[in-house]
Design an enzyme around this catalytic site. Structure first.
Site, mmCIF file in Angstrom:
data_model
loop_
_atom_site.group_PDB
_atom_site.id
_atom_site.type_symbol
_atom_site.label_atom_id
_atom_site.label_comp_id
_atom_site.label_asym_id
_atom_site.label_seq_id
_atom_site.Cartn_x
_atom_site.Cartn_y
_atom_site.Cartn_z
ATOM 1 N N ARG A 60 0.815 -1.218 0.000
ATOM 2 C CA ARG A 60 0.000 0.000 0.000
ATOM 3 C C ARG A 60 0.847 1.265 0.000
ATOM 4 O O ARG A 60 0.399 2.318 -0.461
ATOM 5 C CB ARG A 60 -0.966 -0.030 1.182
ATOM 6 N N GLU A 97 1.774 -5.611 13.096
ATOM 7 C CA GLU A 97 0.657 -5.795 14.034
ATOM 8 C C GLU A 97 0.086 -7.197 13.937
ATOM 9 O O GLU A 97 -0.320 -7.776 14.940
ATOM 10 C CB GLU A 97 -0.445 -4.752 13.773
HETATM 11 O O1 LIG Z 1 3.496 -0.612 11.801
HETATM 12 P P1 LIG Z 1 3.340 -2.069 11.507
HETATM 13 O O2 LIG Z 1 2.775 -2.842 12.669
HETATM 14 O O3 LIG Z 1 4.608 -2.665 10.995
HETATM 15 O O4 LIG Z 1 2.229 -2.220 10.367
HETATM 16 C C1 LIG Z 1 2.100 -1.346 9.282
HETATM 17 C C2 LIG Z 1 2.180 -2.065 7.984
HETATM 18 O O5 LIG Z 1 1.129 -3.023 7.847
HETATM 19 C C3 LIG Z 1 0.545 -2.893 6.562
HETATM 20 O O6 LIG Z 1 1.241 -3.629 5.601
HETATM 21 P P2 LIG Z 1 1.014 -5.162 5.257
HETATM 22 O O7 LIG Z 1 2.292 -5.891 5.550
HETATM 23 O O8 LIG Z 1 -0.254 -5.668 5.851
HETATM 24 O O9 LIG Z 1 0.960 -5.219 3.697
HETATM 25 P P3 LIG Z 1 0.339 -4.632 2.405
HETATM 26 O O10 LIG Z 1 0.737 -3.183 2.323
HETATM 27 O O11 LIG Z 1 1.051 -5.472 1.424
HETATM 28 O O12 LIG Z 1 -1.166 -4.811 2.403
HETATM 29 C C4 LIG Z 1 0.669 -1.421 6.281
HETATM 30 O O13 LIG Z 1 0.552 -1.146 4.891
HETATM 31 C C5 LIG Z 1 2.022 -1.092 6.815
HETATM 32 O O14 LIG Z 1 3.051 -1.340 5.863
HETATM 33 N N1 LIG Z 2 -4.808 -1.724 11.897
HETATM 34 C C1 LIG Z 2 -4.256 -1.662 10.693
HETATM 35 N N2 LIG Z 2 -4.938 -1.163 9.639
HETATM 36 C C2 LIG Z 2 -4.370 -1.095 8.419
HETATM 37 N N3 LIG Z 2 -3.115 -1.492 8.174
HETATM 38 C C3 LIG Z 2 -2.413 -1.974 9.182
HETATM 39 N N4 LIG Z 2 -1.148 -2.438 9.250
HETATM 40 C C4 LIG Z 2 -0.916 -2.831 10.496
HETATM 41 N N5 LIG Z 2 -1.972 -2.623 11.281
HETATM 42 C C5 LIG Z 2 -2.917 -2.083 10.469
#
Ligand SMILES: O=P(O)(O)OC[C@H]1O[C@H](OP(=O)(O)OP(=O)(O)O)[C@H](O)[C@@H]1O
Ligand SMILES: Nc1ncnc2[nH]cnc12
Length: 172
Positions: A60, A97
């Site tokens: 994202r 998370e």
């Molecule tokens: O602060 P954190 O606890 O590390 O979480 C934040 C991350 O989680 C999500 O990515 P995700 O790995 O779910 O992947 P995506 O962007 O591929 O959907 C979001 O886009 C951040 O990159």
């Molecule tokens: N609560 C949340 N919503 C969207 N993206 C996330 N990445 C990690 N935690 C998230």
């Protein structure tokens, strides 16, 4: 569109991707041209002088990072999930998370000494951005700023990233 109006389009989805997680879904914001532009311009206003490169985090973070780079004139480096890059400079495994993941940095695209900004959509625990910052650091570049659309304050990402110049468009 005003930034505060754009940010009302962030949607909360309970229990995704697992029970207990309140997921912040930016799909409605991305689908609104004026809101997407307002967020892109707000990011540009947060970038310190001297930054040449946007480092965008899969997946994202790519959306916001690429828009910022294209509209406001920065180079774009994509930090990717494993198995996608043909030539890998470095990799790191981290927790977020709701799980663990690995990031890879492409070979030969981060210039040593460059000032970069790391862009992502959501800051939760900070594990993702901390990992990406480590890759940038080991490549010899400087993380001049980190910018996200949404910061989930209760999960402590800001504390984990202490020492970084962190900009959040929306703190929830
Ligand atoms: O602060 P954190 O606890 O590390 O979480 C934040 C991350 O989680 C999500 O990515 P995700 O790995 O779910 O992947 P995506 O962007 O591929 O959907 C979001 O886009 C951040 O990159
Ligand atoms: N609560 C949340 N919503 C969207 N993206 C996330 N990445 C990690 N935690 C998230």
């Amino acid at each position: 569109m005003r930034l505060e109006d754009a940010l009302t389009l962030v949607r909360e989805v309970p229990d995704f991707p697992e029970p207990g997680v309140l997921f912040r879904d930016l799909s409605p914001l991305l689908a609104d041209a004026d809101a997407f532009r307002a967020v892109t311009d707000a990011f540009a206003a947060e970038i310190p002088d001297g930054v040449s490169t946007v480092v965008a985090l899969e997946a994202r973070g790519f959306l916001f990072g690429a828009a910022l780079a294209a509209v406001h004139g920065f180079g774009l480096v994509t930090v990717r999930k494993p198995g996608k890059l043909p030539v890998v400079a470095d990799s790191v495994t981290y927790s977020l998370e709701y799980g663990t993941a690995t990031f890879e940095l492409p070979e030969g695209v981060v210039e040593p000494g460059a000032n970069v900004v790391i862009i992502d959509d959501v800051l939760a625990t900070g594990g993702t951005i901390e990992a990406a910052a480590g890759l940038v650091d080991r490549a010899g570049a400087k993380v001049a700023a980190v910018a996200v659309v949404v910061e989930i304050a209760a999960l402590g990402g800001r504390e984990r990233l202490a020492g970084h110049n962190l900009r959040s468009l929306l703190v929830v």
